[in-house]
Scaffold this motif. Structure first.
Motif, PDB file in Angstrom:
ATOM      1  N   ASP A 178       0.919  -2.820  -4.820  1.00 30.34           N
ATOM      2  CA  ASP A 178      -0.340  -1.010  -4.472  1.00 30.34           C
ATOM      3  C   ASP A 178      -0.880  -1.493  -5.654  1.00 30.34           C
ATOM      4  N   PRO A 179      -2.644  -1.616  -5.417  1.00 28.30           N
ATOM      5  CA  PRO A 179      -3.956  -1.716  -6.035  1.00 28.30           C
ATOM      6  C   PRO A 179      -4.121  -1.257  -7.403  1.00 28.30           C
ATOM      7  N   SER A 180      -3.596  -0.116  -7.059  1.00 22.47           N
ATOM      8  CA  SER A 180      -3.677   1.280  -7.752  1.00 22.47           C
ATOM      9  C   SER A 180      -3.512   1.911  -8.819  1.00 22.47           C
TER      10      SER A 180
ATOM     11  N   GLY B 198      -1.016  -5.005  -6.756  1.00 18.74           N
ATOM     12  CA  GLY B 198      -1.901  -6.540  -5.710  1.00 18.74           C
ATOM     13  C   GLY B 198      -2.505  -5.804  -4.736  1.00 18.74           C
ATOM     14  N   ASP B 199      -3.255  -6.513  -4.052  1.00 19.47           N
ATOM     15  CA  ASP B 199      -3.430  -5.994  -2.512  1.00 19.47           C
ATOM     16  C   ASP B 199      -2.545  -6.916  -1.558  1.00 19.47           C
ATOM     17  N   THR B 200      -2.784  -6.157  -0.389  1.00 17.12           N
ATOM     18  CA  THR B 200      -2.062  -7.265   0.759  1.00 17.12           C
ATOM     19  C   THR B 200      -2.307  -8.648   1.192  1.00 17.12           C
TER      20      THR B 200
ATOM     21  N   MET C 153      -8.077   0.035   5.243  1.00 18.64           N
ATOM     22  CA  MET C 153      -8.636   0.445   4.100  1.00 18.64           C
ATOM     23  C   MET C 153      -8.932  -1.063   3.397  1.00 18.64           C
ATOM     24  N   VAL C 154      -8.492  -1.764   3.917  1.00 13.83           N
ATOM     25  CA  VAL C 154      -7.903  -3.443   3.465  1.00 13.83           C
ATOM     26  C   VAL C 154      -9.886  -3.751   3.742  1.00 13.83           C
TER      27      VAL C 154
ATOM     28  N   GLY D  77       1.033  -1.189   0.391  1.00 11.62           N
ATOM     29  CA  GLY D  77       0.332  -0.032  -0.003  1.00 11.62           C
ATOM     30  C   GLY D  77       0.813   1.030   0.521  1.00 11.62           C
ATOM     31  N   GLY D  78       1.663   1.313  -0.855  1.00 12.68           N
ATOM     32  CA  GLY D  78       2.567   2.187  -0.396  1.00 12.68           C
ATOM     33  C   GLY D  78       2.417   3.063  -1.139  1.00 12.68           C
ATOM     34  N   GLY D  79       1.671   3.356  -2.432  1.00 15.60           N
ATOM     35  CA  GLY D  79       1.097   4.460  -2.864  1.00 15.60           C
ATOM     36  C   GLY D  79       2.030   5.201  -3.601  1.00 15.60           C
TER      37      GLY D  79
ATOM     38  N   HIS E  10       1.465   1.676   5.755  1.00 12.08           N
ATOM     39  CA  HIS E  10       1.258   2.343   6.540  1.00 12.08           C
ATOM     40  C   HIS E  10       0.379   3.009   5.897  1.00 12.08           C
ATOM     41  N   SER E  11      -0.606   3.429   7.070  1.00 14.07           N
ATOM     42  CA  SER E  11      -2.524   3.720   6.410  1.00 14.07           C
ATOM     43  C   SER E  11      -2.538   2.949   5.441  1.00 14.07           C
ATOM     44  N   VAL E  12      -2.910   1.973   5.526  1.00 15.63           N
ATOM     45  CA  VAL E  12      -3.759   1.014   4.835  1.00 15.63           C
ATOM     46  C   VAL E  12      -4.247   0.062   5.819  1.00 15.63           C
TER      47      VAL E  12
END
Ligand SMILES: C[S@@+](CC[C@H](N)C(=O)[O-])C[C@H]1O[C@@H](n2cnc3c(N)ncnc32)[C@H](O)[C@@H]1O
Length: 252
Positions: A63-65, A90-92, A115-116, A42-44, A110-112
């Motif tokens: 990261d999925p985005s 990908g997802d966590t 929202m999972v 989720g490192g954005g 961090h900050s993930v």
């Protein structure tokens, strides 16, 4: 590794300090075969990954985005560290299919977890990919800090909603799926078999005082000093906007 050249936002100074302190521990690298591997799940767009790459570390961002990963790739290229940053979509909770289990020296998340789909599955996956002796850096939104910051600006209906909601959300339009009580986050992190070694509050008062907005000379510096003095100190750390936990996978 090279001297650290870039630091993420000063609001995250305590997290940066813990993460770089962890990576500076020579013994932990010895437990991991091959180069020191850092995974930022989720490192954005690379707020941590790019400064770590600038410091000499190989970082994989999962990261999925696609948009976030495109931003990451641009940022890494602009910083001249594209060869040290790998972007993986990908997802966590699918981490074990994307990264070799037991191979990672440090996982950032961090900050993930707010929202999972399943924080528990995500923590299990993070624990699985860590090498023995490797560590996880987990940053989560703190319900207590969110309640207090809203109450202090007089928004008591939002404060009460956050206080009473089972997931610490403010209604259906809240962008987060949940916020954690400090002990809840610590218990979650430990549940996958990791040993919690450090916990800090991040932005203990930064969202509740005018200091960060430079309303008077020296106010921002005074706030930074206050944050540094209270980040590890209960009960101050427990009212922060975010809770940071560093936890280690036992060796053997
Ligand atoms: C608030 S941003 C945090 C970015 C970065 N970790 C930071 O601290 O600056 C949340 C990130 O988590 C990613 N994300 C959302 N759901 C996720 C999931 N299920 N697994 C992994 N990452 C996810 C988003 O795409 C986004 O990049």
């Amino acid at each position: 590794m090279d001297a650290l050249k870039a630091v993420p936002s000063s609001r995250l100074a305590v997290v940066w300090s813990v993460v770089t302190g962890e990576l500076a521990r020579p013994m932990d690298c010895d437990t991991v075969e091959g180069p020191c591997r850092v995974v930022d799940v989720g490192g954005g767009t690379g707020g941590f990954a790019v400064p770590l790459a600038q410091a000499g570390y190989e970082v994989t961002v999962v990261d999925p985005s696609p948009n976030a990963l495109a931003g990451l790739t641009r940022r890494a290229a602009d910083a001249g560290v594209a060869e040290r940053v790998t972007a993986v979509q990908g997802d966590t909770d699918a981490l074990t299919g994307l990264v070799e289990p037991g191979s990672v020296r440090l996982v950032l998340c961090h900050s993930v977890l707010e929202m999972v789909d399943s924080p528990q599955l995500s923590m299990d996956a993070i624990a699985s990919v860590l090498a023995p002796g490797g560590a996880a850096s987990i940053l989560g939104a703190n319900r207590v800090g969110a309640v207090l910051s809203r109450a202090l600006i007089g928004n008591l209906s939002a404060a009460m909603a956050l206080l009473n909601d089972p997931d610490g959300r403010v209604g259906e339009r809240d962008t987060l799926c949940r916020r954690f009580d400090p002990e809840e986050l610590v218990t979650l992190v430990a549940s996958g078999g990791l040993t919690v070694e450090q916990r800090h509050g991040v932005q203990v008062l930064a969202d509740m005082t005018p200091g960060g907005r430079d309303t008077e000379p020296g106010a921002a510096q005074a706030l930074r000093e206050f944050e540094a003095a209270t980040a590890a100190l209960a009960p101050y750390r427990d009212i922060a906007t975010h809770i940071h936990v560093l936890a280690r996978k036992p060796v053997g």
